[in-house]
Design an enzyme around this catalytic site. Structure first.
Site, PDB file in Angstrom:
ATOM      1  CB  SER A  82      41.571  36.315  35.924  1.00 11.71           C
ATOM      2  OG  SER A  82      41.475  37.425  35.439  1.00 11.71           O
ATOM      3  CG  ASP A 207      47.108  40.543  32.672  1.00 14.67           C
ATOM      4  OD1 ASP A 207      46.033  41.648  32.389  1.00 14.67           O
ATOM      5  OD2 ASP A 207      46.679  39.709  33.342  1.00 14.67           O
ATOM      6  CG  HIS A 235      43.865  39.249  31.568  1.00 19.34           C
ATOM      7  ND1 HIS A 235      44.422  38.739  33.069  1.00 19.34           N
ATOM      8  CD2 HIS A 235      42.844  38.271  31.490  1.00 19.34           C
ATOM      9  CE1 HIS A 235      43.675  38.718  33.890  1.00 19.34           C
ATOM     10  NE2 HIS A 235      42.597  37.524  33.259  1.00 19.34           N
TER      11      HIS A 235
END
EC number: 3.1.1.85
Length: 256
Positions: A82, A207, A235
């Protein structure tokens, strides 16, 4: 003195540095660190201002990357999840000689939606920034819930993330805001076209923060990179699919 918290484990001949995402810390990797440290010399890092790396304040992406590099091995595979994916990418762009391979996990070179680009709507990110100053613990919890939504193990995955956050002091509001600012403004789509090292991109089909529509777009933009989608992950694929996740990294090790 501002110190980056850094832990090294394992004896592998290839170094692997793991960079966590927004609001979290290196404890998020505990579900896979034993397995990975049997294959790599593993480096667990709290990004500046997060977890045990206190005293930094909000940093730009470039400054965050430089701060992390200070304690890094000369050469390593850099993996970023991320927001951490942007930090790892920045290091690959500015210090390619130190990056044996780049791995991004549930990350986008441009998190914010643009006219021709799927992503998080800018007003959603701005809303998170606003809510941080009102009730920042609840805002972080909402962000974590978003990360696991839709998976078969959503509830326990969200619990694992929440436990990671609560295990250590919460980051300062300005650090969290600075991280959101990076997610809102950074765009590395063009610069990353030319990275020379092996580049592996891992995604979750479910996600809610990095839409799967970006995968074919980036396959086209970065033809030398390889992508892989975890069919039932959101995610945080390393939490929902740890075995499959580690297999991919061990396979990558053979290529560097």
């Amino acid at each position: 003195m501002n110190n980056i918290w850094w832990q090294t484990k394992g004896q592998g001949n290839v170094h692997l540095v793991l960079l966590h995402g927004w609001g979290l810390n290196a404890e998020v990797w505990r579900c896979i660190d034993e397995e990975l440290s049997s294959h790599f010399t593993l480096h667990l890092v709290d990004l500046p201002g997060f977890g045990r790396s206190q005293g930094f304040g909000a940093l730009s992406l470039a400054d965050m990357a430089e701060a992390v590099l200070q304690q890094a091995p000369d050469k390593a595979i850099w993996l970023g999840w991320s927001l951490g994916g942007l930090v790892a990418s920045q290091i690959a762009l500015t210090h390619p000689e130190r990056v044996q391979a780049l791995v991004t996990v549930a990350s986008s070179p441009c998190f914010s939606a643009r006219d021709d680009w799927p992503g998080i709507k800018p007003d959603v990110l701005a809303g998170f920034q606003q809510q941080l100053s009102d009730d920042f613990q609840r805002t972080v919890e909402r962000f974590l819930a978003l990360q696991t939504m839709g998976t078969e193990t959503a509830r326990q995955d969200a619990r694992a993330l929440k436990k990671t956050v609560l295990a250590l002091p919460m980051p300062e509001v300005d650090v969290l805001n600075g991280g959101l600012e990076i997610l809102k403004t950074v765009d590395l789509r063009q610069p990353l076209q030319n990275v020379p090292m092996p580049f592996l991109r891992l995604y979750g089909y479910l996600d809610g923060l990095v839409p799967r529509k970006v995968v074919p777009m980036l396959d086209k933009l970065w033809p030398r990179s390889k992508s892989y989608i975890f069919a039932k992950a959101a995610h945080a694929p390393f939490i929902s699919h740890p075995v499959e996740f580690c297999h991919l990294l061990v396979a990558l090790k053979q290529r560097v």
